[in-house]
Design an enzyme around this catalytic site. Structure first.
Site, short mmCIF file in Angstrom:
data_model
loop_
_atom_site.label_atom_id
_atom_site.label_comp_id
_atom_site.label_asym_id
_atom_site.label_seq_id
_atom_site.Cartn_x
_atom_site.Cartn_y
_atom_site.Cartn_z
N ALA A 147 28.17 41.93 30.66
CA ALA A 147 27.37 43.05 30.71
C ALA A 147 26.66 42.89 29.03
O ALA A 147 27.60 42.75 28.12
CB ALA A 147 28.25 44.50 30.58
N GLU A 165 35.13 37.05 32.72
CA GLU A 165 34.77 38.38 32.38
C GLU A 165 34.88 38.33 30.47
O GLU A 165 34.13 39.24 30.05
CB GLU A 165 35.41 39.69 32.59
CG GLU A 165 35.36 39.95 34.10
CD GLU A 165 35.43 41.35 34.41
OE1 GLU A 165 35.02 42.23 33.50
OE2 GLU A 165 35.93 41.90 35.25
N GLU A 217 39.66 34.96 66.60
CA GLU A 217 39.75 34.68 68.03
C GLU A 217 40.85 35.46 68.77
O GLU A 217 40.42 36.02 69.83
CB GLU A 217 39.73 33.34 68.17
CG GLU A 217 38.63 32.42 67.74
CD GLU A 217 39.01 31.75 66.15
OE1 GLU A 217 39.61 32.66 65.38
OE2 GLU A 217 39.03 30.68 65.97
N GLY A 227 31.90 30.86 26.19
CA GLY A 227 31.08 29.60 25.48
C GLY A 227 32.13 28.34 25.88
O GLY A 227 31.30 27.21 26.25
N THR A 231 46.87 31.10 23.84
CA THR A 231 47.61 29.84 23.67
C THR A 231 48.89 30.23 22.83
O THR A 231 49.83 29.51 23.33
CB THR A 231 46.72 29.32 22.29
OG1 THR A 231 45.35 29.19 22.96
CG2 THR A 231 47.09 27.76 22.11
#
Ligand code: NDP
Ligand code: ZN
Length: 362
Positions: A153, A291, A51, A298, A221
């Site tokens: 992919a 990705e 604005e 999973g 981890t």
């Protein structure tokens, strides 16, 4: 006519997607006597709102004009003064709004302020388009967690690499350019430690005309990736390495010697996706582009902790069971336990297919 001008405001907002986070993309058009007298978009967090930019261009013509804004004008002092006040001060006659701001500091207050000042307010013009445009922003405002897109992919047989781990390249340049544009749109990109070990990816946005590189998030981890990995050494974009509570302090100091690297320690020994998403939401990451690889996909799938799935399918077949598939989680035992997905888009990109699906409910 309202829709025509709002469409223009939405187009302007759309062109800034990916560059305004954690703010929404917003466009505004000032119209007087059927002519556009000012146009503007919000370009960057901390800078002028749409604005403000549009009204600056309109100058004195703003008096008695109508302003079309894709999002409810703000009514609170943030990094910039409230736009609702500016609209009142400039003497506009009418304000047309597409979507109401779900930020509790604004929601409905901007509209009330304008109406109290005697300005005519029309809402919900092209509302669905405007909500869609800022989907990441609205999702984060509501859930305090990022919007999650799983992307892979794959070959026709659903594989993401050969048995030996080769994955360069499965898809064509057209599909890969599409991925780079999606990287530009998201706040963060996320991969597992195995992907870094196998591919040493840069995980930056590389479009012909530039683009913004998202924060690179690595799930690691034990802080086990090689300290010479590109994401730790190239300084091309921020890298956040996520680790378990007990990961080595010495490795952390090694990684964080580079200014662009942060190590974020989770509360448990392992990285739990729900905790991770809360932490990222608190860090103002509104969208995550996951990705892979298989284990990471999973984990998100098993817990249904995603909103959207983008699969690029190449007309290639690897042809054996030992090559990695898109998902390597626990999976389901019977078909009716499989998460419900709805196809939203199918597109031919070069010689590949782009499939876009959404989780039915989350
Ligand atoms: P991932 O890249 O999915 O990494 C998995 C590792 O991430 C885990 O072993 C674990 O290692 C770490 N991790 C930490 N927390 C979690 C969590 N909550 N859930 C899941 N993982 C977690 O490994 P994959 O071996 O499955 O896939 C790698 C392969 O995928 C490579 O060959 C790569 O080329 C390919 N690939 C293909 C893509 C494509 O689109 N075609 C895209 C990406 C990868 P730790 O215990 O060390 O933390
Ligand atoms: Zn504003």
């Amino acid at each position: 006519m309202d829709e025509k001008w709002m469409k223009l405001a939405i187009e302007m907002a759309k062109s800034t997607l990916g560059q305004t986070s954690p703010n929404p993309a917003v466009g505004a058009v000032v119209v007087k006597d059927g002519r556009a007298v000012g146009m503007g978009a919000h370009l960057k967090s901390g800078e002028g709102h749409a604005e403000v930019n549009a009204l600056k261009q309109a100058g004195d013509e703003a008096e008695g004009a109508t302003i079309y804004v894709t999002l409810e004008p703000c009514s609170h002092y943030g990094k910039t003064p409230p736009c609702a006040d500016l609209i009142i001060e400039k003497g506009l006659k009418r304000v047309v709004i597409a979507s109401v701001d779900s930020n509790p500091l604004v929601s409905g207050n901007g509209i009330r302020k304008l109406e109290d000042a005697g300005i005519e307010v029309t809402t919900a013009v092209l509302k669905e388009e405007a909500l869609q445009l800022n989907e990441f922003f609205f999702h984060h405002m509501k859930s305090k967690k990022p919007f999650v897109t799983l992307k892979a992919a794959m070959t026709l047989d659903g594989k993401i690499a050969t048995e030996s781990g080769d994955s360069k390249w499965i898809t064509s340049t057209e599909a890969r350019e599409d991925v780079h544009f999606d990287r530009h749109l998201h706040d963060a990109i996320l991969v597992g430690s195995n992907t870094v070990k196998a591919d040493d990816p840069a995980l930056t946005t590389r479009l012909p005309n530039g683009g913004i590189s998202p924060v690179r998030i690595i799930l690691d981890t034990q802080l086990s990736i090689d300290s010479s990995a590109k994401v730790l050494t190239d300084g091309a974009a921020p890298t956040w390495v996520i680790c378990g509570k007990g990961a080595s302090q010495e490795r952390e100091s090694q990684f964080t010697q580079a200014d662009h690297v942060r190590v974020l320690r989770m509360e448990k020994e392992s990285i739990e996706i729900p905790e991770l998403l809360s932490v990222l939401g608190d860090e103002k990451i509104l969208s995550v582009y996951v990705e892979g690889g298989s284990k990471v996909h999973g984990a998100f799938l098993d817990q249904k902790l995603f909103d959207r799935l983008i699969l690029y399918m190449a007309p290639k077949i690897i042809g054996n069971a030992s090559a990695k598939s898109v998902f390597n989680g626990t999976g389901v035992e019977v078909m009716n336990e499989a998460p419900g997905l709805i196809f939203e888009e199918v597109k031919l990109l070069g010689r590949d297919l782009k499939l876009l699906a959404r989780l039915e409910e989350r």
